[in-house]
Design an enzyme around this catalytic site. Structure first.
Site, mmCIF file in Angstrom:
data_model
loop_
_atom_site.group_PDB
_atom_site.id
_atom_site.type_symbol
_atom_site.label_atom_id
_atom_site.label_comp_id
_atom_site.label_asym_id
_atom_site.label_seq_id
_atom_site.Cartn_x
_atom_site.Cartn_y
_atom_site.Cartn_z
ATOM 1 N N GLY A 72 4.502 -5.287 4.857
ATOM 2 C CA GLY A 72 4.766 -4.974 6.264
ATOM 3 C C GLY A 72 3.575 -4.413 7.024
ATOM 4 O O GLY A 72 3.317 -4.821 8.156
ATOM 5 N N ARG A 103 12.963 -12.117 13.168
ATOM 6 C CA ARG A 103 13.724 -12.577 11.994
ATOM 7 C C ARG A 103 14.823 -13.553 12.393
ATOM 8 O O ARG A 103 15.179 -14.429 11.606
ATOM 9 C CB ARG A 103 14.326 -11.381 11.265
ATOM 10 C CG ARG A 103 13.253 -10.627 10.513
ATOM 11 C CD ARG A 103 13.842 -9.646 9.550
ATOM 12 N NE ARG A 103 12.825 -9.186 8.646
ATOM 13 C CZ ARG A 103 12.706 -7.934 8.218
ATOM 14 N NH1 ARG A 103 13.569 -7.015 8.622
ATOM 15 N NH2 ARG A 103 11.757 -7.590 7.393
ATOM 16 N N GLY A 137 8.628 -5.973 -0.367
ATOM 17 C CA GLY A 137 9.011 -5.690 -1.752
ATOM 18 C C GLY A 137 9.174 -6.967 -2.557
ATOM 19 O O GLY A 137 8.704 -7.076 -3.695
#
Ligand code: AMP
Length: 396
Positions: free
Chosen positions: A353, A36, A376
């Site tokens: 995920g 990330r 989500g």
């Protein structure tokens, strides 16, 4: 959906507040996966070519409004400094003393990183007072944290709203996510195949119903498949079935029929007597699973059929594993679907995920056209919802 992009902002020498998703796994103070952080670099480099007066903000874990040292972003600051070749000034007390002063004193080789936003209860409450403290002294706002756009949190919504519309924009990651995911909902190239798996029908119903407008094939796997099979009157033994969701399945069939979408269910399975990594894997050559066994993966004929359809498709979206891929003996279906996507000449997108983890486990992630970073957020986006964090970036 027209939203402001990084390229629409005049960032030269501006003071820029940047929301990133730096929520990386940290064990004993060490980052175990910096994906990330590296994913944020293109946006950071773009901004840094124009100004160094920037403050980065992110959440990490769920400290629930309390200061918990194990959720500190400090190790992230260290890694960012290494990757960017800059000094990262770590600001802990931005609520007591807004960052403006530090910002004005930054030299050319320094940028700011705020401590974990979720150390403050105001973040998840979208508190305007907290947002004001974050935004104070900045000229522009950039959001590149796709995985949090479905949350109306202070750093995502209230802080963004404090900037004039023409001074807020999406970063490069968010830009790409929105372009790809909205493309799937507009005119995806046919045949468009949606592969759905995972544990629950209810979690995916919104996405399925929305995508049925454009899909040609809906391939179902994972525990979800047993609820569909049961609805069709097939005996599925002790497999996980959501008995109270039969009406949802019925509405999916009704919609699919009206739109001429073909729903395809597993023809064979890999089952076990218990839900356990060491359970003996039993191949079930037909649809029916007898009592005492539960389906934990799709079988070889289903893998072949799903792979063939993926191979002839022009667009493929996959969300949710085909089986309990965390257990090696029941991971084959998910790994082979990932493989089929990598080999297909279709435009391929993976969201969620677990399916992303399966693509990584299969070693094919780099052959997928787009891997969505927010589980989500991508599901809600694909349901056709306007996410709160996107809404504030829209051109009026
Ligand atoms: P989701 O978060 O809804 O995408 O579901 C992912 C989870 O579904 C994973 O943890 C899988 O282990 C689980 N899962 C997939 N297939 C099955 C199955 N046949 N039985 C039970 N759990 C499953």
């Amino acid at each position: 959906m027209e939203f402001r992009k990084l390229q629409d902002l005049d960032l030269t020498n501006k003071k820029v507040l940047v929301r990133l998703d730096l929520n990386v796994p940290i064990k004993k103070g060490k980052i175990t996966d910096d994906t990330r952080i590296t994913a944020a670099l293109p946006t950071l480099r773009y901004i840094l070519e124009r100004t160094n007066k920037i403050a980065l903000m992110s959440h990490l874990g769920r400290p629930d409004g309390e200061v918990m040292p194990e959720y500190s972003l400090e190790p992230v600051g260290v890694r960012l400094a290494e990757l960017l070749g800059l000094e990262v000034v770590f600001v802990r007390d931005y609520t007591e003393e807004p960052a403006e002063q530090v910002l004005n004193q930054l030299n050319k080789n320094q940028i700011i990183l705020f401590e974990n936003l979720r150390f403050h209860p105001g973040e998840t409450k979208n508190d305007p007072e907290f947002a004001r403290k974050l935004a104070n002294g900045f000229d522009c706002y950039v959001n590149d944290a796709f995985g949090t756009l479905h949350r109306a949190h202070a750093s995502v919504v209230a802080a963004a709203e404090l900037f004039p519309g023409e001074r807020r924009a999406a970063g490069l990651l968010v830009d790409r996510e929105i372009s790809v995911l909205s493309g799937l909902q507009k005119k995806p190239q046919a045949p468009f195949t949606v592969v759905m798996g995972g544990s629950k029908v209810s979690d995916k119903i919104g996405v399925v119903l929305n995508l049925l407008n454009h899909a040609n094939y809906l391939l179902i796997g994972g525990a979800m498949a047993y609820t569909f099979l049961k609805y069709q009157g097939v005996d599925v033994g002790d497999s996980r079935v959501e008995h109270d969701k039969m009406d949802l399945v019925a509405s999916i069939y009704r919609n699919a029929e009206a739109r001429k979408v073909e729903i395809i269910l597993p023809e064979d399975h890999v089952a076990a007597a218990k839900f356990d990594a060491d359970a003996e894997a039993v191949e079930i050559p037909g649809r029916t699973i007898h009592k005492g066994l539960m389906g934990l993966d799709i079988g070889p004929r289903t893998i072949k059929r799903y792979s063939d359809i993926i191979g002839l498709s022009k667009t493929v979206l996959w969300n949710g594993p085909m089986g309990v891929f965390e257990f090696d003996k029941f991971a084959r279906g998910s790994l082979r679907v990932a493989d089929a996507m990598a080999r297909s000449s279709a435009f391929t997108v993976i969201g969620g995920g677990d399916s992303v983890a399966a693509a990584n486990k299969a070693g094919v992630a780099d052959k997928i056209d787009h891997i969505s970073t927010g589980g989500g957020a991508s599901l809600e986006f694909l349901e056709g919802q306007t996410l709160p964090g996107v809404k504030v970036l829209l051109k009026q």
